[in-house]
Design an enzyme around this catalytic site. Structure first.
Site, PDB file in Angstrom:
ATOM      1  N   SER A  39       0.837  -1.200   0.000  1.00 38.23           N
ATOM      2  CA  SER A  39       0.000   0.000   0.000  1.00 38.23           C
ATOM      3  C   SER A  39       0.869   1.246   0.000  1.00 38.23           C
ATOM      4  CB  SER A  39      -0.925   0.011   1.226  1.00 38.23           C
ATOM      5  OG  SER A  39      -0.174   0.319   2.393  1.00 38.23           O
ATOM      6  N   SER A  41       0.850   3.743   2.228  1.00 40.10           N
ATOM      7  CA  SER A  41       0.794   4.451   3.503  1.00 40.10           C
ATOM      8  C   SER A  41       2.127   5.057   3.923  1.00 40.10           C
ATOM      9  CB  SER A  41       0.295   3.511   4.608  1.00 40.10           C
ATOM     10  OG  SER A  41       1.256   2.519   4.905  1.00 40.10           O
ATOM     11  N   LYS A 101       5.422   0.874   9.475  1.00 34.84           N
ATOM     12  CA  LYS A 101       5.165   2.292   9.748  1.00 34.84           C
ATOM     13  C   LYS A 101       6.444   2.925  10.306  1.00 34.84           C
ATOM     14  CE  LYS A 101       0.688   1.770   8.979  1.00 34.84           C
ATOM     15  NZ  LYS A 101       0.008   2.337   7.780  1.00 34.84           N
ATOM     16  N   SER A 208      -3.096   6.496   5.841  1.00 37.94           N
ATOM     17  CA  SER A 208      -2.438   5.523   6.707  1.00 37.94           C
ATOM     18  C   SER A 208      -3.300   5.223   7.924  1.00 37.94           C
ATOM     19  CB  SER A 208      -1.074   6.060   7.171  1.00 37.94           C
ATOM     20  OG  SER A 208      -0.482   5.201   8.126  1.00 37.94           O
TER      21      SER A 208
END
Length: 260
Positions: A39, A41, A101, A208
């Site tokens: 993705s 994010s 992250k 996100s």
């Protein structure tokens, strides 16, 4: 007697394969783990289709270091705390998926967003505007998701996002992307990170699901330190297409690209 050499050959092959699988399992469990970015994010730091290896000995080992959380480890073995700004891979506290992250808050830190600005321990994190992030408005990765934009491009046009550089108190700098300052997570309550946990956010702030979303579906909330799998240090290679076999879609400028 005449078949004995053939059986010996098969036995040697079987032992070699078993040893190779054992070594591969040990490497994946304790040294590195492959990770594919599904993705956007973490744009622009990480792009959809980036492939990287996760450094699993950066923070020591926990039961999540092994596939299916099968390592018989309580807590962390030879554990080391991450640093603010590290790009971390972790096991989602609720759905069991592996997420990636940026680590923003350590135990005891107070984290808050105010009108799209990040505050850490009641002080605004240093930030400077850095123009726009530009990408083609087209399907990305195997899932074919379209990027989110602050403008309204046609397919094949230029998708724009606001871009800034944040610098954490320990000096780690990184780009963040923004669509607007009016989103649900652009202004939040103050999150106080509890002991044994960390607070993580995506660099692509309006795209996100991270620690800002404690109760939302897919939201992360605080991440237990035990759930940390490792640190992402370098992209190995990257593909902009839907398949690794499509060599013409590889991003050769991202081969062995160092992450910050």
């Amino acid at each position: 007697m005449g078949n004995r050499p053939r059986w010996e050959s098969w036995w040697q092959t079987a032992k070699s394969v078993a040893l190779a699988l054992l070594l591969a399992g040990l490497v994946r469990s304790f040294l590195v783990q492959p990770f594919w970015i599904p993705s956007g994010s973490m744009k622009e730091t990480l792009l959809v289709g980036d492939f990287l290896f996760v450094n699993k000995f950066a923070y020591g080992w926990s039961r999540f270091s092994c596939p299916f959380a099968l390592c018989p480890i309580e807590g962390r073995l030879w554990g080391a705390m991450p640093e603010r700004g590290d790009i971390v891979v972790f096991r989602h506290p609720r759905n069991g998926d592996d997420y990636i992250k940026r680590l923003i808050g350590l135990p005891g830190d107070r984290v808050q967003m105010r009108d799209g600005l990040l505050f850490l321990n009641d002080r605004m994190v240093a930030r400077r505007e850095a123009g726009s992030y530009r990408e083609i408005y087209a399907p990305q990765g195997p899932g074919g998701a379209m990027p989110r934009c602050r403008n309204h491009p046609r397919p094949g046009g230029i998708c724009l996002k606001d871009r800034a550089i944040e610098t954490l108190p320990n000096g780690v700098s990184y780009p963040v992307l923004n669509l607007s300052d009016l989103g649900f997570a652009d202004t939040t309550t103050t999150f106080t990170v509890p002991p044994g946990h960390v607070f993580v956010m995506g660099d692509n702030r309006d795209n996100s699901l991270d620690s800002r979303y404690a109760l939302a579906r897919g939201g992360v909330g605080f991440v237990p330190v035990e759930n940390l799998i490792g640190r992402a240090d370098r992209v190995i290679f990257s593909s902009a297409g839907s398949s690794l076999l499509a060599v013409w879609t590889w991003r050769f400028d991202r081969l062995f690209h160092a992450l910050h």
